[in-house]
Design an enzyme around this catalytic site. Sequence first.
Site, PDB file in Angstrom:
ATOM      1  N   GLU A 336      -1.291  -5.134  -0.325  1.00 17.83           N
ATOM      2  CA  GLU A 336      -0.276  -5.014  -1.370  1.00 17.83           C
ATOM      3  C   GLU A 336       0.882  -5.984  -1.139  1.00 17.83           C
ATOM      4  O   GLU A 336       2.055  -5.620  -1.257  1.00 17.83           O
ATOM      5  CB  GLU A 336       0.223  -3.563  -1.469  1.00 17.83           C
ATOM      6  CG  GLU A 336      -0.899  -2.604  -1.854  1.00 17.83           C
ATOM      7  CD  GLU A 336      -0.458  -1.158  -2.074  1.00 17.83           C
ATOM      8  OE1 GLU A 336       0.570  -0.747  -1.508  1.00 17.83           O
ATOM      9  OE2 GLU A 336      -1.165  -0.448  -2.815  1.00 17.83           O
ATOM     10  N   ASP A 415      -6.688   6.336  -2.362  1.00 21.42           N
ATOM     11  CA  ASP A 415      -5.251   6.385  -2.147  1.00 21.42           C
ATOM     12  C   ASP A 415      -4.667   7.774  -2.387  1.00 21.42           C
ATOM     13  O   ASP A 415      -4.072   8.010  -3.441  1.00 21.42           O
ATOM     14  CB  ASP A 415      -4.562   5.363  -3.075  1.00 21.42           C
ATOM     15  CG  ASP A 415      -3.146   5.045  -2.613  1.00 21.42           C
ATOM     16  OD1 ASP A 415      -2.703   5.622  -1.607  1.00 21.42           O
ATOM     17  OD2 ASP A 415      -2.484   4.211  -3.262  1.00 21.42           O
ATOM     18  N   GLU A 443       3.388  12.122  -3.628  1.00 23.16           N
ATOM     19  CA  GLU A 443       3.301  11.026  -4.597  1.00 23.16           C
ATOM     20  C   GLU A 443       2.351  11.355  -5.749  1.00 23.16           C
ATOM     21  O   GLU A 443       2.689  11.160  -6.914  1.00 23.16           O
ATOM     22  CB  GLU A 443       2.847   9.747  -3.886  1.00 23.16           C
ATOM     23  CG  GLU A 443       2.639   8.585  -4.848  1.00 23.16           C
ATOM     24  CD  GLU A 443       2.213   7.297  -4.150  1.00 23.16           C
ATOM     25  OE1 GLU A 443       2.054   7.300  -2.915  1.00 23.16           O
ATOM     26  OE2 GLU A 443       2.047   6.286  -4.864  1.00 23.16           O
TER      27      GLU A 443
HETATM   28  C1  GCV Z   1       4.121   2.067   1.010  1.00 25.22           C
HETATM   29  C2  GCV Z   1       0.347   3.603  -2.287  1.00 25.22           C
HETATM   30  C3  GCV Z   1       1.780   3.789  -2.695  1.00 25.22           C
HETATM   31  C4  GCV Z   1       2.648   2.683  -2.157  1.00 25.22           C
HETATM   32  C5  GCV Z   1       2.487   2.641  -0.629  1.00 25.22           C
HETATM   33  C6  GCV Z   1       1.005   2.386  -0.326  1.00 25.22           C
HETATM   34  C7  GCV Z   1       0.705   2.381   1.160  1.00 25.22           C
HETATM   35  O1  GCV Z   1      -0.214   2.516  -2.947  1.00 25.22           O
HETATM   36  O2  GCV Z   1       1.870   3.864  -4.086  1.00 25.22           O
HETATM   37  O3  GCV Z   1       3.981   2.951  -2.505  1.00 25.22           O
HETATM   38  O4  GCV Z   1       3.285   1.656  -0.044  1.00 25.22           O
HETATM   39  O5  GCV Z   1       0.244   3.411  -0.911  1.00 25.22           O
HETATM   40  O6  GCV Z   1       0.170   3.362   1.623  1.00 25.22           O
HETATM   41  O7  GCV Z   1       1.015   1.419   1.829  1.00 25.22           O
END
Ligand code: GCV
Length: 735
Positions: A336, A415, A443
């Site tokens: 990411e 995720d 989340e």
């Molecule tokens: C910290 C998901 C979340 C992101 C997070 C990522 C991760 O995609 O939406 O906010 O980033 O996981 O675990 O690194």
Amino acid sequence: MNGGEPEPHAAWLPPEAFRALGARRVLVHGDGPLVDTVFDEVVWACAGHGGQAWRTGVGAKSGDAPATGSPAPPATGSGPAADDPAVERPAVDDPVVERPMVGGPVDLVLALRGTEPVPPVVPVDATATPVGDDGPLGDEGFLLVRVDDVTVVLADAPAGLLYGLFELVRLGEAAFTGDRPAQPHRPALRRRMLDHWDNVAVHPVMGQVERGYAGGSIFWRDGVPHGDRDRLRAYGRLLASCGINAISVNNVNVGAVEARLLTDRLDDVAEIADLLRRYGVRVHLSVTFAAPVVLGGLPTADPLDDGVRDWWDATTRRVYARIPDFGGYVVKADSEGQPGPFTYGRDHADGANLLADALAPHGGVVHWRAFVYDHRQDWRDRTTDRARAAYDHFAPLDGRFADNVVLQVKYGPVDFQPREPVSPVIAAMPATRLAVELQVTQEYTGQQWHACYLAPWWSEVLGFRPWGPQERTVADVLADVPGPGPGRGGDLVAVSNVGDDPFWCGHPLAQANLYAFGRLAWDPGLEPGAILDEWIDLTFPAPTVGDPALVRETLHAVLDDSWRTYERYTAPLGVGFMVNPAGHYGPGVDGYEYSRWGTYHFADRDGVGVDRTRATGTGFAGQYPPPWSQVYESPERCPDELLLFFHHVPYSHVLHSGSTVIQHIYDTHFAGVQEVVAMRDRWRGLADVIDRAVYDRVAERLEEQLRCATEWRDQINTYFFRKSGVPDARGRRIH
Ligand code: GCV
């Protein structure tokens, strides 16, 4: 008030929870900072509840003067604060004096075994090794026994006494009743860690805490340390009391300001470490793989470059000079947008080992995250499958990671969804230390507006048997229980749900998730309902509520099945990701369908789901060992709750439950909302029974949960009705 902050809620450690212990005559025997912490806790509890406390032990700075009547000192209203000048710590600051060992009657002894002589008040029988004991107590274990009306906690290391103390708090009066055969307690997992995704500087999109739903950060505020030391101390105490012993203090997405915690902002980290140390919690830091470039001014961060290696060695040496018990680094690399070894044509073993080598001389570890996938996928491309990515990247590297690399794997392959299969990486890395990563922050499970008790879900994950019903569980793999498959042991890690909200977690009932995470990491075999009972007893002690039985029944009614309720009104049958992309709260059925993130459901007029079979799909099902590779491959054998994760099926497909997929979607969504109505109505019964602030906060959130669940129901049902044209067999209203 603490430095202008509102007084935080006591969570599961209100003074009343210490009544049984604090009403006793207690001897603490042993030396060292953690024993000081134990003694401070005992003194505080006794001051509040009429007991007496003594301290003995080789090298202890105090004699046997009782510490009765010292004022209750909690800076946060919920516990002792040893370095608060207002705290009177009788006898502890006396010069070292020879005093006779405590010989009079005591009710409780907490003693370090190596500290001779053992006080005469410890019954001889209490020191005998229990029959069938299977080894030493270790650094954190303790022995609990009650003979001759004396309760005894024995440990070989100070942390064991601390955990023993909190076990007594959990037991309450039961710890002081009848006889109790000697029982050893040891954590199943050696590291029980919380990762904070807290930013030092406020991120323009993600804010102070990425995926945080409990106010700001308890560590940082707008670029600087938050400054509420009492809050951090109280936090350390909460963590220790449920068994958590490690924490990372900043987001795995490391920004420019956060990167500097490793170097010129190290003092800020050291301050946190100093506060948490007295509760046995070690501090870790998320670092950027590009640190040699962005902090060191080097032209490269190539893991095979000597200059880069020297930079990490020297930087890490400085970290340990400042924080001798520093835990190590957490790294999100090539994920990411975070930098990583791919930039230099190296792999993740090269990257992880670079940092591991720098940490090894100091006893530190690197938690290297396996969350690596293509986040710029073309939705038209049906061959790329995000679920495959972690296995494809990491399984070929098994055996190449240094001993102090812990590969941190999210529990599912995508995720943190409310339902996913357990990640196949866990069964694929026999020569690698693993950590399984859970998400306590909600989340994807209602963002601490929805009551969603996650322990049953985590329990399922930890109890999953990757090699079939007769073989080891995921928890066994982490606990290093011998057997076929991985044999290196590992950690349990979770993303924290805590912020500077007065209730710590936004939703007061979300505290139960934090508590349950710690308890499951200590003993993955604990039953979620029993953990909830512990939490209820501690958080709502009987003398503090109007009707204890009603409180217990109501909390169970609201929480026991709340994760499954959440699952019912959101994405069906394991398909996942029907959340609103703007923040991941509420429904957005097609929100991710034509995006680059690799999370699709492929619904059309005939059917829904992702074909991940070897025969006709992405082949993901083949990443599991048998029997799961075969079970998941077959739409007939695949468990209902994962059907759409593994298969694209017609709406008329008949589930094991006997229902069709489309009717299941309608039924579960109507049922889920009904269940939230019931939760809301049950809660109303506590209006005059518990603390009003807690009642009101939960009541407010249950109304929002109902609104949101209704929206989920109506959008999902309407979407699938419009796609399929199949009416609800029960004729309910679909829009
Ligand atoms: C910290 C998901 C979340 C992101 C997070 C990522 C991760 O995609 O939406 O906010 O980033 O996981 O675990 O690194």
